[in-house]
Design an enzyme around this catalytic site. Structure first.
Site, short mmCIF file in Angstrom:
data_model
loop_
_atom_site.label_atom_id
_atom_site.label_comp_id
_atom_site.label_asym_id
_atom_site.label_seq_id
_atom_site.Cartn_x
_atom_site.Cartn_y
_atom_site.Cartn_z
N CYS A 169 -24.03 -13.65 72.00
CA CYS A 169 -25.28 -14.27 72.48
C CYS A 169 -26.20 -13.22 73.11
CB CYS A 169 -24.98 -15.39 73.47
SG CYS A 169 -24.00 -14.88 74.90
N HIS B 208 -23.84 -16.65 79.63
CA HIS B 208 -24.44 -16.94 78.33
C HIS B 208 -25.89 -16.48 78.34
CE1 HIS B 208 -25.05 -18.84 74.50
NE2 HIS B 208 -25.96 -19.66 74.97
#
Length: 775
Positions: free
Chosen positions: A90, A683
């Site tokens: 990510c 994230h």
């Protein structure tokens, strides 16, 4: 894969049957679409999802580079293309989405301008592989054919030249951005042979002259689309503290790393254990300097409790033992938020009092011998510190320990304190290989030491006294009676008078040359040597309890009980937000170099801790701002969740530029990389403004959704900001490619453009205003 759904306002579900879209609605899904390149487990999960819902995954063609075409989804808007997560990628997806939505860079690749400038011979480059791989990925994302693509080939190329990104560990988005910008620059560098240029100091010359010289020298070695778009110039001023030598240099930058204003204080919850044995430990919340030492903690606690700071010892208790005993000069950064900090009040000054010693005490429960394990002891309860006279007897020491624990330990009744040979040395020995381990009169005894010195051994059960081998320096033979030790036979029928039944036995561990000997009437005397025993987690006096006696006389709940001070209810004020300009001001503030990073003064011919000041001289068309949210120290790593307020439009940088002829410097936000979570994991996502429709979108791996400006500003998650200067946006003709597009549009509409002479004059104006564009 875990998908959380929220019911729509009209009562339908997102994964239900698709409904007709309005003409103005964008044709993309806000739900992630799982790539077939993922593992079989993911595929099995997808199959179960398909069976249990009306939502169907589209069929896919065979894998070929990025080409995951999806039948029926060929009308995606260019640029609204997600990127599959290949496993902790990510961070890469977020960086790519930000660069993809940087208009001048993307137009450069979409129009194949990079083909003419590929540099295959640059020893600092990647033989053009990074540039070609990135161009292929960008063309896929802006083709309008796919709702998402899988950047596997691009990640492979990045991993070839930057091994730190080759695996599937979580990485820093900004570090990847730095690598990509540098890699693309070297792969597209128009300079085929870099000349050697000797750097010069200002030596009193005007800033304008030195800055122009520095930028020209930079362009002689570095000239690429990355330099055109992202490179700026700042002024660095160093002052020697010894000879006052001033060194001024101008250095190029590709992005700004801005520090965040840090809180100067932090709160800690600690427990104060007073000398009064009947007083319960009191929990306090103290405010201490973020960069301070243990003495600052004691001073703050002294103000709340009234206990003198020099009568405190700070400890960290973990798993029923002293994990650490701090010195007054140790840094507070070594104390984590989750640590159980106990501060003990002591009656003596450790450095001045020579008649008493401070002993750490741990409690152990003897384990019964079984056929599967040897006898041993396990820790229990809370350890404590106690000050005792340097010259002592076993009986007095026992009574002092019992008094210290009187709040949660019951004493024996008279009916229990006479059982013939209760005080037989077998039951009440003080360490050693024999039943007692007490050596003959006058012989020093080296007490037991832990065989393992590493800290991990502290988590294991400590051995009981009967398991410890006798020291090599011990005096005497193998026969206990010959050594003057009282055995079961010699003690039978000779109980020690005047003593009650004891609840525990002693065992010294690493407490120095403690002398234990007989002095008349079998009274065991204990003398500690003239030094203070070292206070650390490996030196302690163990009190070994029989399980039955512990169950009968030790009150666990009372031992764990504590009271709360009113300071515990103190709530620090809510974290105030800081403006982006506050961070820029902090960036340009004068600072002193650290001892580990000195500057070599050409005057003194020595390394000095000089003062350093950075100033902005010229800014690039696209300004990349890295907010330094991650802080590192010797003992801890932390993420700063400071709320940073940054403008979306009209960021005016003129007040920070020291160049009077800097030119336009108003910026609009075009992309943001976000990081959710802490240091251990998290994230990455991205917000970006599409160059074609001018709307904001949220990119979360393979998912793309619309976004509003309120979601973007004043965020604790914003990590990297991309700003584009207003005079360089599409249609202004700032970049050559933009001018070509403008001329093509003019020819199609029949509207004449300005003459070449006027255009040249404007170019000259730009060059005069901003030294970055001087060739």
């Amino acid at each position: 894969v875990l998908v959380i759904e929220q019911k729509n306002e009209d009562g339908t579900w997102p994964r239900g049957p698709s409904t007709p879209k309005s003409p103005g609605a964008s044709n993309f899904s806000t739900l992630p679409k799982i790539s077939p390149s993922l593992s079989n487990n993911y595929n099995n999960m997808n199959n179960r999802n398909v069976k249990n819902s009306n939502y169907c995954l589209p069929s896919y063609t065979a894998y070929k580079n990025y080409d995951y075409s999806e039948p029926g989804r060929h009308n995606e808007q260019p640029g609204l293309c997600g990127l599959s997560n290949l496993g902790n990628t990510c961070f890469m997806n977020s960086a790519i989405q930000c660069l993809s939505n940087t208009p001048p860079l993307t137009e450069y690749f979409l129009n194949d301008k990079y083909q003419e400038e590929l540099n295959f011979d640059n020893p600092l480059g990647m033989r053009g592989e990074i540039a070609k791989s990135y161009a292929e990925l960008i063309k896929q994302m802006w083709s309008g054919k796919y709702s998402y693509v899988t950047p596997r080939a691009f990640k492979t190329q990045v991993g070839r030249f930057a091994p730190q990104f080759s695996g599937y560990q979580q990485q820093d988005c900004q570090e990847l951005l730095a690598f990509l910008l540098d890699g693309l620059h070297e792969d597209l560098n128009r300079i085929r042979k870099k000349p050697y240029i000797q750097l010069k100091d200002a030596d009193g010359r005007p800033d304008k002259v030195v800055a122009e010289e520095a930028w020209e020298n930079h362009l002689k070695r570095n000239d690429s689309i990355i330099v055109d778009i992202f490179h700026g110039l700042f002024k660095s001023t160093l002052v020697c503290p010894e000879c006052a030598k001033i060194s001024v240099t101008f250095d190029p930058f590709c992005y700004l790393t801005l520090p965040l204003p840090m809180k100067k204080e932090r709160t800690l919850e600690v427990y104060l254990v007073r000398m009064d044995p009947l007083a319960k430990p009191m929990q306090y919340k103290v405010v201490v300097p973020k960069i301070g030492n243990i003495l600052d903690l004691c001073t703050a606690l002294s103000a709340l409790s009234g206990v003198a700071a020099d009568k405190m010892i700070v400890t960290d208790i973990y798993n029923h033992r002293f994990h650490r005993i701090f010195g007054m000069d140790e840094n507070l950064s070594s104390i984590m938020e989750r640590d159980d900090i106990y501060v003990f009040e002591i009656a003596i000054n450790r450095t001045e009092d020579t008649e008493q010693v401070i002993i750490p005490v741990c409690l152990r429960e003897k384990c019964r011998h079984t056929s599967y394990s040897h006898s041993g002891a396990s820790l229990f309860g809370q350890p404590f510190l106690i000050a005792v006279p340097r010259n002592n007897t076993e009986d007095k020491l026992y009574n002092l320990l019992l008094l210290r624990m009187c709040r949660y330990v019951k004493t024996c009744t008279e009916s229990e304190d006479t059982e013939g040979s209760l005080h037989c040395c077998k039951d009440h020995g003080i360490n050693g290989n024999g039943p007692n381990g007490i050596h003959e009169e006058g012989s020093p005894s080296e007490m037991e030491t832990d065989e393992q010195d590493d800290e991990s051994s502290q988590d294991q059960e400590l051995p009981s006294e009967n398991e410890n081998s006798q020291s090599e320096d011990s005096v005497g033979g193998d026969n206990d009676s010959e050594n003057g030790l009282c055995t079961e036979d010699t003690c039978k029928g000779q109980p020690l008078t005047g003593h009650k039944k004891r609840l525990f036995t002693f065992q010294f561990n690493n407490l120095g040359n403690t002398e234990i000997n007989y002095i008349k009437d079998d009274t065991r005397h204990i003398r500690f040597d003239d030094r203070q025993p070292r206070l650390d987690e490996r030196s302690f006096l163990a009190l070994d309890w029989d399980p039955e006696l512990k169950k009968r006389y030790f009150d666990d709940s009372a031992a764990e009980d504590f009271e709360k001070h009113e300071s515990v209810e103190y709530k620090p004020p809510k974290k105030p937000f800081v403006k982006l300009k506050d961070c820029i001001e902090l960036f340009t503030t004068k600072e002193k170099l650290g001892a580990e990073d000195p500057w070599y003064c050409p005057n003194c011919k020595e390394h000095q801790q000089a003062t350093k000041k950075l100033d902005l001289w010229s800014l690039p068309p696209v300004l990349v701002v890295h907010l330094k949210r991650f802080s590192y120290s010797r003992y801890m790593r932390d993420k700063l969740d400071t709320l940073v307020d940054f403008p979306i439009n009209d960021l005016d940088m003129s007040e920070f530029l020291i160049n009077p002829n800097a030119g336009p410097c108003r910026y609009n936000l075009i992309a943001v990389s976000n990081h959710y979570g802490g240091m251990g994991g998290g994230h990455y996502t991205a917000f970006a403004k599409n160059k074609d429709d001018g709307k904001w979108y949220y990119f979360d791996d393979s998912s793309v959704s619309t976004a509003c400006e309120d979601q973007i500003v004043a965020s604790t998650f914003s990590y990297v900001l991309f700003y584009q200067r207003q005079d360089t946006i599409s249609g202004t003709g700032f970049f050559p490619l933009d001018r070509e597009t403008k001329q093509g549009a003019s020819a199609a509409t029949g509207i004449p453009l300005e003459s070449d002479e006027d255009s040249n004059e404007n170019d000259n104006d730009i060059e005069n205003e901003n030294c970055m564009h001087t060739n």
